[in-house]
Design a protein around this motif. Structure first.
Motif, PDB file in Angstrom:
ATOM      1  N   VAL A  67       1.105  -1.227  -0.342  1.00 34.65           N
ATOM      2  CA  VAL A  67       0.007   0.082   0.051  1.00 34.65           C
ATOM      3  C   VAL A  67       0.863   0.988   0.443  1.00 34.65           C
ATOM      4  CG1 VAL A  67      -1.836   1.539   1.776  1.00 34.65           C
ATOM      5  CG2 VAL A  67      -1.519  -1.497   0.824  1.00 34.65           C
ATOM      6  N   LEU A  68       1.977   1.337   0.905  1.00 37.31           N
ATOM      7  CA  LEU A  68       2.768   2.654   0.831  1.00 37.31           C
ATOM      8  C   LEU A  68       3.892   2.935  -0.164  1.00 37.31           C
ATOM      9  CD1 LEU A  68       3.595   2.008   4.777  1.00 37.31           C
ATOM     10  CD2 LEU A  68       1.022   3.090   3.721  1.00 37.31           C
ATOM     11  N   THR A  69       4.375   4.173  -0.414  1.00 38.83           N
ATOM     12  CA  THR A  69       5.243   4.681  -1.324  1.00 38.83           C
ATOM     13  C   THR A  69       6.515   4.905  -0.974  1.00 38.83           C
ATOM     14  OG1 THR A  69       4.563   6.866  -0.845  1.00 38.83           O
ATOM     15  CG2 THR A  69       3.126   6.153  -2.222  1.00 38.83           C
ATOM     16  N   TRP A 112       9.747   3.805   5.737  1.00 40.58           N
ATOM     17  CA  TRP A 112      10.599   4.374   5.924  1.00 40.58           C
ATOM     18  C   TRP A 112      10.260   4.073   7.642  1.00 40.58           C
ATOM     19  CZ3 TRP A 112      14.987   2.324   7.225  1.00 40.58           C
ATOM     20  CH2 TRP A 112      16.253   2.280   5.661  1.00 40.58           C
ATOM     21  N   PRO A 113       8.850   5.061   7.727  1.00 43.53           N
ATOM     22  CA  PRO A 113       7.999   5.233   8.811  1.00 43.53           C
ATOM     23  C   PRO A 113       7.438   4.012   9.488  1.00 43.53           C
ATOM     24  CG  PRO A 113       7.849   7.159   7.503  1.00 43.53           C
ATOM     25  CD  PRO A 113       8.438   6.291   7.084  1.00 43.53           C
ATOM     26  N   ALA A 114       6.319   3.643   7.840  1.00 45.43           N
ATOM     27  CA  ALA A 114       6.519   1.799   8.816  1.00 45.43           C
ATOM     28  C   ALA A 114       7.273   1.096   9.527  1.00 45.43           C
ATOM     29  CB  ALA A 114       5.428   1.846   6.947  1.00 45.43           C
ATOM     30  N   ALA A 115       8.186   1.166   9.261  1.00 47.74           N
ATOM     31  CA  ALA A 115       9.683   0.125   9.528  1.00 47.74           C
ATOM     32  C   ALA A 115       9.759   0.195  11.465  1.00 47.74           C
ATOM     33  CB  ALA A 115      10.409   0.775   8.624  1.00 47.74           C
ATOM     34  N   TYR A 116      10.047   1.740  11.182  1.00 48.93           N
ATOM     35  CA  TYR A 116      10.777   2.072  12.603  1.00 48.93           C
ATOM     36  C   TYR A 116       8.972   1.909  13.363  1.00 48.93           C
ATOM     37  CZ  TYR A 116      13.457   6.028  10.852  1.00 48.93           C
ATOM     38  OH  TYR A 116      14.544   5.929   9.935  1.00 48.93           O
ATOM     39  N   GLY A 117       8.274   1.626  13.301  1.00 44.58           N
ATOM     40  CA  GLY A 117       6.404   1.219  13.336  1.00 44.58           C
ATOM     41  C   GLY A 117       6.474  -0.717  13.894  1.00 44.58           C
ATOM     42  N   LEU A 118       6.729  -1.264  12.352  1.00 43.47           N
ATOM     43  CA  LEU A 118       6.992  -2.982  12.700  1.00 43.47           C
ATOM     44  C   LEU A 118       8.959  -3.035  13.271  1.00 43.47           C
ATOM     45  CD1 LEU A 118       7.071  -3.478   8.709  1.00 43.47           C
ATOM     46  CD2 LEU A 118       5.229  -4.297  10.449  1.00 43.47           C
TER      47      LEU A 118
END
Length: 83
Positions: A19-21, A26-32
């Motif tokens: 879904v993400l661009t 990178w913010p999604a990776a930090y959350g994961l």
């Protein structure tokens, strides 16, 4: 239950990847990572170190780019060439 949570973590990571661009990844990776570390501790406590090691391998394969950049950063801080 902890292994089911790991499976859900992998599904969420896959959905985020689709879904993400690239700027949002990178913010999604930090959350994961923020969710993954306590999840690994939970797996270690409930299932043992072998399953925690397998879970870390699964998470590392999903988050391979943050691991590569983190490894390069550590090696640069130690003054060692990465290549």
């Amino acid at each position: 239950m902890a292994l089911v949570a790991l499976c859900l973590w992998v599904v969420v990571a896959w959905v985020l990847m689709v879904v993400l661009t690239s700027k949002q990844s990178w913010p999604a990776a930090y959350g994961l990572i923020a969710v993954g570390v306590p999840l690994l501790v939970w797996i270690w406590v409930s299932q043992g170190w072998v399953w925690a090691l397998i879970g870390a391998g699964v998470m590392g394969s999903v988050l391979r780019w943050p691991l590569r950049y983190g490894w390069r950063w550590v090696m640069a801080r130690l003054g060692r060439p990465t290549e």
